[in-house]
Design a protein around this motif. Sequence first.
Motif, PDB file in Angstrom:
ATOM      1  N   PRO A  27       0.792  -1.223   0.000  1.00 18.88           N
ATOM      2  CA  PRO A  27       0.000   0.000   0.000  1.00 18.88           C
ATOM      3  C   PRO A  27       0.831   1.283   0.000  1.00 18.88           C
ATOM      4  O   PRO A  27       0.391   2.294  -0.533  1.00 18.88           O
ATOM      5  CB  PRO A  27      -0.828  -0.099   1.278  1.00 18.88           C
ATOM      6  CG  PRO A  27      -0.844  -1.533   1.624  1.00 18.88           C
ATOM      7  CD  PRO A  27       0.435  -2.113   1.094  1.00 18.88           C
ATOM      8  N   ALA A  28       2.014   1.233   0.548  1.00 19.41           N
ATOM      9  CA  ALA A  28       2.855   2.434   0.608  1.00 19.41           C
ATOM     10  C   ALA A  28       3.241   2.941  -0.776  1.00 19.41           C
ATOM     11  O   ALA A  28       3.637   4.093  -0.925  1.00 19.41           O
ATOM     12  CB  ALA A  28       4.116   2.157   1.428  1.00 19.41           C
ATOM     13  N   PHE A  33      -4.289   4.039  -2.757  1.00 16.76           N
ATOM     14  CA  PHE A  33      -4.268   3.996  -1.297  1.00 16.76           C
ATOM     15  C   PHE A  33      -3.721   5.304  -0.733  1.00 16.76           C
ATOM     16  O   PHE A  33      -4.253   5.849   0.236  1.00 16.76           O
ATOM     17  CB  PHE A  33      -3.417   2.808  -0.832  1.00 16.76           C
ATOM     18  CG  PHE A  33      -3.520   2.523   0.633  1.00 16.76           C
ATOM     19  CD1 PHE A  33      -4.678   1.995   1.172  1.00 16.76           C
ATOM     20  CD2 PHE A  33      -2.439   2.771   1.471  1.00 16.76           C
ATOM     21  CE1 PHE A  33      -4.766   1.714   2.532  1.00 16.76           C
ATOM     22  CE2 PHE A  33      -2.517   2.509   2.826  1.00 16.76           C
ATOM     23  CZ  PHE A  33      -3.685   1.969   3.362  1.00 16.76           C
ATOM     24  N   LEU A  34      -2.682   5.820  -1.370  1.00 16.62           N
ATOM     25  CA  LEU A  34      -2.113   7.098  -0.923  1.00 16.62           C
ATOM     26  C   LEU A  34      -3.116   8.234  -1.124  1.00 16.62           C
ATOM     27  O   LEU A  34      -3.277   9.091  -0.239  1.00 16.62           O
ATOM     28  CB  LEU A  34      -0.812   7.382  -1.670  1.00 16.62           C
ATOM     29  CG  LEU A  34       0.334   6.412  -1.375  1.00 16.62           C
ATOM     30  CD1 LEU A  34       1.478   6.634  -2.354  1.00 16.62           C
ATOM     31  CD2 LEU A  34       0.805   6.526   0.057  1.00 16.62           C
ATOM     32  N   LEU A  35      -3.799   8.244  -2.270  1.00 16.85           N
ATOM     33  CA  LEU A  35      -4.817   9.270  -2.521  1.00 16.85           C
ATOM     34  C   LEU A  35      -5.924   9.196  -1.482  1.00 16.85           C
ATOM     35  O   LEU A  35      -6.404  10.226  -0.999  1.00 16.85           O
ATOM     36  CB  LEU A  35      -5.389   9.115  -3.935  1.00 16.85           C
ATOM     37  CG  LEU A  35      -6.459  10.126  -4.336  1.00 16.85           C
ATOM     38  CD1 LEU A  35      -5.915  11.546  -4.290  1.00 16.85           C
ATOM     39  CD2 LEU A  35      -6.993   9.786  -5.728  1.00 16.85           C
ATOM     40  N   TRP A  36      -6.323   7.990  -1.116  1.00 14.99           N
ATOM     41  CA  TRP A  36      -7.334   7.782  -0.077  1.00 14.99           C
ATOM     42  C   TRP A  36      -6.923   8.494   1.213  1.00 14.99           C
ATOM     43  O   TRP A  36      -7.690   9.249   1.788  1.00 14.99           O
ATOM     44  CB  TRP A  36      -7.501   6.275   0.150  1.00 14.99           C
ATOM     45  CG  TRP A  36      -8.355   5.889   1.308  1.00 14.99           C
ATOM     46  CD1 TRP A  36      -7.929   5.547   2.566  1.00 14.99           C
ATOM     47  CD2 TRP A  36      -9.773   5.795   1.331  1.00 14.99           C
ATOM     48  NE1 TRP A  36      -8.995   5.244   3.363  1.00 14.99           N
ATOM     49  CE2 TRP A  36     -10.152   5.387   2.626  1.00 14.99           C
ATOM     50  CE3 TRP A  36     -10.767   6.006   0.388  1.00 14.99           C
ATOM     51  CZ2 TRP A  36     -11.473   5.190   2.998  1.00 14.99           C
ATOM     52  CZ3 TRP A  36     -12.086   5.812   0.760  1.00 14.99           C
ATOM     53  CH2 TRP A  36     -12.428   5.406   2.053  1.00 14.99           C
ATOM     54  N   HIS A  37      -5.693   8.273   1.648  1.00 15.81           N
ATOM     55  CA  HIS A  37      -5.216   8.871   2.899  1.00 15.81           C
ATOM     56  C   HIS A  37      -5.060  10.387   2.787  1.00 15.81           C
ATOM     57  O   HIS A  37      -5.446  11.119   3.701  1.00 15.81           O
ATOM     58  CB  HIS A  37      -3.894   8.218   3.336  1.00 15.81           C
ATOM     59  CG  HIS A  37      -4.113   6.896   3.977  1.00 15.81           C
ATOM     60  ND1 HIS A  37      -4.458   6.751   5.292  1.00 15.81           N
ATOM     61  CD2 HIS A  37      -4.061   5.645   3.470  1.00 15.81           C
ATOM     62  CE1 HIS A  37      -4.619   5.478   5.583  1.00 15.81           C
ATOM     63  NE2 HIS A  37      -4.382   4.778   4.487  1.00 15.81           N
ATOM     64  N   ALA A  41      -7.146  13.289   4.928  1.00 19.83           N
ATOM     65  CA  ALA A  41      -6.424  14.290   5.732  1.00 19.83           C
ATOM     66  C   ALA A  41      -6.821  15.700   5.300  1.00 19.83           C
ATOM     67  O   ALA A  41      -7.071  16.583   6.131  1.00 19.83           O
ATOM     68  CB  ALA A  41      -4.913  14.089   5.593  1.00 19.83           C
ATOM     69  N   TRP A  42      -6.900  15.928   3.992  1.00 21.36           N
ATOM     70  CA  TRP A  42      -7.292  17.242   3.476  1.00 21.36           C
ATOM     71  C   TRP A  42      -8.738  17.561   3.870  1.00 21.36           C
ATOM     72  O   TRP A  42      -9.045  18.673   4.313  1.00 21.36           O
ATOM     73  CB  TRP A  42      -7.112  17.275   1.955  1.00 21.36           C
ATOM     74  CG  TRP A  42      -7.644  18.517   1.318  1.00 21.36           C
ATOM     75  CD1 TRP A  42      -7.060  19.749   1.302  1.00 21.36           C
ATOM     76  CD2 TRP A  42      -8.869  18.646   0.608  1.00 21.36           C
ATOM     77  NE1 TRP A  42      -7.854  20.650   0.616  1.00 21.36           N
ATOM     78  CE2 TRP A  42      -8.977  19.985   0.181  1.00 21.36           C
ATOM     79  CE3 TRP A  42      -9.899  17.766   0.281  1.00 21.36           C
ATOM     80  CZ2 TRP A  42     -10.067  20.457  -0.543  1.00 21.36           C
ATOM     81  CZ3 TRP A  42     -10.970  18.231  -0.447  1.00 21.36           C
ATOM     82  CH2 TRP A  42     -11.048  19.557  -0.846  1.00 21.36           C
ATOM     83  N   GLN A  43      -9.641  16.575   3.758  1.00 19.41           N
ATOM     84  CA  GLN A  43     -11.037  16.800   4.127  1.00 19.41           C
ATOM     85  C   GLN A  43     -11.180  17.136   5.606  1.00 19.41           C
ATOM     86  O   GLN A  43     -11.988  17.998   5.977  1.00 19.41           O
ATOM     87  CB  GLN A  43     -11.891  15.578   3.780  1.00 19.41           C
ATOM     88  CG  GLN A  43     -12.121  15.428   2.299  1.00 19.41           C
ATOM     89  CD  GLN A  43     -12.867  14.150   1.947  1.00 19.41           C
ATOM     90  OE1 GLN A  43     -12.832  13.163   2.684  1.00 19.41           O
ATOM     91  NE2 GLN A  43     -13.533  14.165   0.798  1.00 19.41           N
TER      92      GLN A  43
END
Length: 169
Positions: A27-28, A33-37, A41-43
């Motif tokens: 996932p790293a 997966f990165l876009l999801w995180h 965080a932005w939201q």
Amino acid sequence: MTRLERWSSMPAAEVPPPTSSRFADGPASSPGFLLWHVTHAWQRAVAAALAPLDLTHVQFVLLASVWWLEQQGCMPNQLQLARQAGTDVKMTSQVVRKLEAKALIERAVDPADTRARRLRATRPGVRLARRAIVAVEDVDARFFAHETDAATTVLQRLVAAHGRPAGSL
């Protein structure tokens, strides 16, 4: 023994082990997966900036979109607003009613189609939209920092490749 107990006591099916990820680091290294995180965080940061203004993120997007469309000379109906904002039409209708209850948006019958409602931001709605836009743009500036130009370029390419909904500006 109940049906549920019988079902839950059944042995697990033999499941083959998952194939290796196409990403060596798992996932790293997965862009999705990165876009999801990053998105979450932005939201969270945007929600925190909008909370003192008593706006949810979707209320902000719809109010700011109404204001922006008006600035472009358009008095949108709810369908046009949903297309511009990229939101579900039914959800847009519900949120518009909440914004109307807060006296931030007015709905008027469209003379060309009495089933449709034309939207416009009220004076308090315009003032709040402008304050909220500043707050969200401040979040963007801090969140993306020195990556703003690069992130914007990538996001614009992705939007172009995957298209915007028909009718959005």
